[in-house]
Design a protein around this motif. Structure first.
Motif, PDB file in Angstrom:
ATOM      1  N   PHE A 190     -12.910  -8.170  -0.667  1.00 27.48           N
ATOM      2  CA  PHE A 190     -12.950  -7.310   0.510  1.00 27.48           C
ATOM      3  C   PHE A 190     -14.131  -6.353   0.507  1.00 27.48           C
ATOM      4  O   PHE A 190     -14.195  -5.425   1.321  1.00 27.48           O
ATOM      5  N   SER A 191     -15.084  -6.535  -0.393  1.00 30.94           N
ATOM      6  CA  SER A 191     -16.158  -5.554  -0.571  1.00 30.94           C
ATOM      7  C   SER A 191     -17.066  -5.425   0.652  1.00 30.94           C
ATOM      8  O   SER A 191     -17.673  -4.373   0.867  1.00 30.94           O
ATOM      9  N   ALA A 192     -17.171  -6.484   1.466  1.00 34.90           N
ATOM     10  CA  ALA A 192     -18.073  -6.443   2.617  1.00 34.90           C
ATOM     11  C   ALA A 192     -17.427  -5.813   3.850  1.00 34.90           C
ATOM     12  O   ALA A 192     -18.093  -5.614   4.870  1.00 34.90           O
ATOM     13  N   LEU A 193     -16.147  -5.477   3.766  1.00 35.55           N
ATOM     14  CA  LEU A 193     -15.426  -4.937   4.917  1.00 35.55           C
ATOM     15  C   LEU A 193     -15.556  -3.421   4.991  1.00 35.55           C
ATOM     16  O   LEU A 193     -15.787  -2.759   3.981  1.00 35.55           O
ATOM     17  N   ASP A 194     -15.382  -2.873   6.202  1.00 30.28           N
ATOM     18  CA  ASP A 194     -15.374  -1.419   6.337  1.00 30.28           C
ATOM     19  C   ASP A 194     -14.114  -0.853   5.679  1.00 30.28           C
ATOM     20  O   ASP A 194     -13.162  -1.588   5.391  1.00 30.28           O
ATOM     21  N   VAL A 195     -14.106   0.444   5.429  1.00 25.80           N
ATOM     22  CA  VAL A 195     -13.054   1.071   4.631  1.00 25.80           C
ATOM     23  C   VAL A 195     -11.673   0.852   5.242  1.00 25.80           C
ATOM     24  O   VAL A 195     -10.713   0.506   4.532  1.00 25.80           O
ATOM     25  N   GLN A 196     -11.549   1.028   6.551  1.00 23.75           N
ATOM     26  CA  GLN A 196     -10.240   0.894   7.188  1.00 23.75           C
ATOM     27  C   GLN A 196      -9.730  -0.548   7.133  1.00 23.75           C
ATOM     28  O   GLN A 196      -8.567  -0.793   6.802  1.00 23.75           O
ATOM     29  N   THR A 197     -10.610  -1.507   7.434  1.00 23.46           N
ATOM     30  CA  THR A 197     -10.207  -2.912   7.402  1.00 23.46           C
ATOM     31  C   THR A 197      -9.882  -3.339   5.976  1.00 23.46           C
ATOM     32  O   THR A 197      -8.934  -4.096   5.737  1.00 23.46           O
ATOM     33  N   ARG A 198     -10.639  -2.822   5.028  1.00 18.08           N
ATOM     34  CA  ARG A 198     -10.419  -3.159   3.623  1.00 18.08           C
ATOM     35  C   ARG A 198      -9.032  -2.710   3.159  1.00 18.08           C
ATOM     36  O   ARG A 198      -8.306  -3.465   2.501  1.00 18.08           O
ATOM     37  N   ALA A 199      -8.643  -1.488   3.524  1.00 18.32           N
ATOM     38  CA  ALA A 199      -7.322  -0.986   3.134  1.00 18.32           C
ATOM     39  C   ALA A 199      -6.221  -1.808   3.790  1.00 18.32           C
ATOM     40  O   ALA A 199      -5.207  -2.136   3.166  1.00 18.32           O
ATOM     41  N   LYS A 200      -6.415  -2.160   5.055  1.00 18.03           N
ATOM     42  CA  LYS A 200      -5.403  -2.952   5.763  1.00 18.03           C
ATOM     43  C   LYS A 200      -5.269  -4.341   5.155  1.00 18.03           C
ATOM     44  O   LYS A 200      -4.158  -4.847   4.962  1.00 18.03           O
ATOM     45  N   MET A 201      -6.411  -4.949   4.815  1.00 15.55           N
ATOM     46  CA  MET A 201      -6.373  -6.270   4.199  1.00 15.55           C
ATOM     47  C   MET A 201      -5.686  -6.220   2.840  1.00 15.55           C
ATOM     48  O   MET A 201      -4.968  -7.153   2.453  1.00 15.55           O
ATOM     49  N   SER A 202      -5.884  -5.128   2.105  1.00 15.58           N
ATOM     50  CA  SER A 202      -5.251  -4.986   0.795  1.00 15.58           C
ATOM     51  C   SER A 202      -3.740  -4.933   0.921  1.00 15.58           C
ATOM     52  O   SER A 202      -3.006  -5.549   0.132  1.00 15.58           O
ATOM     53  N   THR A 203      -3.258  -4.202   1.916  1.00 15.01           N
ATOM     54  CA  THR A 203      -1.810  -4.131   2.151  1.00 15.01           C
ATOM     55  C   THR A 203      -1.265  -5.499   2.551  1.00 15.01           C
ATOM     56  O   THR A 203      -0.198  -5.924   2.078  1.00 15.01           O
ATOM     57  N   GLU A 204      -2.000  -6.212   3.398  1.00  9.21           N
ATOM     58  CA  GLU A 204      -1.573  -7.551   3.805  1.00  9.21           C
ATOM     59  C   GLU A 204      -1.576  -8.505   2.617  1.00  9.21           C
ATOM     60  O   GLU A 204      -0.691  -9.355   2.481  1.00  9.21           O
ATOM     61  N   LEU A 205      -2.569  -8.368   1.747  1.00  8.88           N
ATOM     62  CA  LEU A 205      -2.628  -9.202   0.543  1.00  8.88           C
ATOM     63  C   LEU A 205      -1.374  -9.006  -0.302  1.00  8.88           C
ATOM     64  O   LEU A 205      -0.775  -9.981  -0.777  1.00  8.88           O
ATOM     65  N   LEU A 206      -0.948  -7.763  -0.493  1.00  7.25           N
ATOM     66  CA  LEU A 206       0.245  -7.498  -1.298  1.00  7.25           C
ATOM     67  C   LEU A 206       1.481  -8.140  -0.682  1.00  7.25           C
ATOM     68  O   LEU A 206       2.334  -8.690  -1.393  1.00  7.25           O
ATOM     69  N   ALA A 207       1.609  -8.066   0.638  1.00  3.42           N
ATOM     70  CA  ALA A 207       2.772  -8.660   1.310  1.00  3.42           C
ATOM     71  C   ALA A 207       2.769 -10.178   1.139  1.00  3.42           C
ATOM     72  O   ALA A 207       3.820 -10.794   0.895  1.00  3.42           O
ATOM     73  N   LEU A 208       1.586 -10.807   1.241  1.00  4.61           N
ATOM     74  CA  LEU A 208       1.494 -12.258   1.091  1.00  4.61           C
ATOM     75  C   LEU A 208       1.699 -12.673  -0.363  1.00  4.61           C
ATOM     76  O   LEU A 208       2.353 -13.683  -0.642  1.00  4.61           O
ATOM     77  N   TRP A 209       1.146 -11.907  -1.283  1.00  5.88           N
ATOM     78  CA  TRP A 209       1.340 -12.187  -2.714  1.00  5.88           C
ATOM     79  C   TRP A 209       2.820 -12.141  -3.079  1.00  5.88           C
ATOM     80  O   TRP A 209       3.300 -12.944  -3.878  1.00  5.88           O
ATOM     81  N   ASP A 210       3.550 -11.240  -2.461  1.00  3.04           N
ATOM     82  CA  ASP A 210       4.960 -11.069  -2.789  1.00  3.04           C
ATOM     83  C   ASP A 210       5.801 -12.275  -2.376  1.00  3.04           C
ATOM     84  O   ASP A 210       6.917 -12.460  -2.872  1.00  3.04           O
ATOM     85  N   LEU A 211       5.281 -13.125  -1.490  1.00  5.64           N
ATOM     86  CA  LEU A 211       6.036 -14.292  -1.035  1.00  5.64           C
ATOM     87  C   LEU A 211       6.227 -15.312  -2.156  1.00  5.64           C
ATOM     88  O   LEU A 211       7.292 -15.924  -2.282  1.00  5.64           O
ATOM     89  N   THR A 212       5.197 -15.509  -2.978  1.00  2.00           N
ATOM     90  CA  THR A 212       5.262 -16.533  -4.026  1.00  2.00           C
ATOM     91  C   THR A 212       4.972 -15.987  -5.420  1.00  2.00           C
ATOM     92  O   THR A 212       5.188 -16.686  -6.403  1.00  2.00           O
ATOM     93  N   ARG A 213       4.476 -14.760  -5.518  1.00  2.00           N
ATOM     94  CA  ARG A 213       4.185 -14.081  -6.779  1.00  2.00           C
ATOM     95  C   ARG A 213       3.370 -14.925  -7.763  1.00  2.00           C
ATOM     96  O   ARG A 213       3.787 -15.141  -8.906  1.00  2.00           O
TER      97      ARG A 213
END
Length: 284
Positions: free
Chosen positions: A176-199
């Protein structure tokens, strides 16, 4: 600090990732090879989210290429789920810093490409791809091409590409390094939710210590290169689920940040001093 339990693996199950005494040297145009890593030990449990931080040039990305099988260690061993890595590692997803999506294919074709390459019938692959496109929030964009998407949307496509095959290990190199700060934080939260599906087990490389703490069960600090190795390992006891945009304001988050920064700061200063000295020599 005490970690939240990374996954629900049986105690007898081998680590998802295990590097033991790993040294990696690269040939250069000089007489002496460049040693990127030396005697590095790293273990990641099944279902564990491990973030790796360290100064520029400390071998973070090299560590990922060794786990994936794109590179071989000069000495030492690398194992994934108890099997020694001797080539491209099956069951491992790799999300790079730059998008690895094909510009001439639609979102649907990009996401379904992995399953189809692995022999999944076309109809099933497309159905699964539509499901993952929906999960990453791109429903309605199936027929778009990469150039028609924003940076954050392309990262969602890359996430779907990796997760659709349900890998047991995911390697992420500053995705996510190329993203702006707000989009980066949102993508990180989405990543955690998706990771939690299959761990799956995750190794997430980043220069951003805040990002590392917000995401991970464990943060590993590497020493400055060359010949980098593990300096310290910190368990992150922040509760899950986490909202990355909000978890940074928790007092416990600040405490953890200070503890890890104490270990990281000396390595960052050393790497900066080495770079400054090298620049001075080259300009003299």
């Amino acid at each position: 600090m005490h970690a939240t339990t990374p996954g629900t693996a049986d105690r007898d199950e081998p680590p998802a990732i295990e590097l033991r005494g790993v040294t990696k040297r690269f040939t250069t145009d000089k007489a002496t090879p460049y040693t990127a890593l030396r005697d590095l030990d790293l273990e990641v449990a099944p279902g564990e989210f491990c973030a790796v931080v360290g100064p520029t040039g400390c071998g973070k990305s090299t560590t990922l290429t060794l786990v994936s099988g794109l590179e071989r260690p000069s000495t030492g061993s690398v194992e994934v789920h108890g099997r020694r890595v001797s080539g491209i590692t099956p069951g491992v997803g790799f999300m790079f810093q730059t998008d690895a999506i094909l510009p001439w294919k639609t979102v649907l074709d990009n996401v379904s490409a992995g399953p189809r390459f692995r022999g999944t019938p076309k109809r099933q692959a497309l159905d699964d791809a539509r499901d993952w496109i929906r999960r990453v929030g791109l429903n309605g964009f199936e027929d778009r091409y990469p150039h028609q998407l924003s940076g954050g949307m392309r990262k969602r496509v890359a996430l779907a590409q990796n997760l659709i095959t349900e890998p047991r290990v995911i390697l992420m190199d500053e995705p996510f390094s190329a993203l702006d700060v707000q989009t980066r934080a949102k993508m990180s939260t989405e990543l955690l939710a998706l990771w939690d599906l299959t761990r799956p087990a995750v190794v997430f490389v980043t220069h951003d210590l805040e990002e590392a703490i917000a995401l991970a069960d464990t943060v590993v600090v590497l020493t400055a290169g060359p010949a980098a190795t593990v300096k310290a390992r910190f368990a992150i006891d922040l509760p899950r689920p986490r909202v990355v945009q909000e978890i940074r304001f928790e007092p416990r988050f600040v405490d953890i940040y200070h503890q890890i920064w104490e270990a990281l700061r000396a390595e960052v200063d050393l790497a900066y001093a080495q770079t400054t000295q090298l620049s001075a020599k080259e300009s003299s």
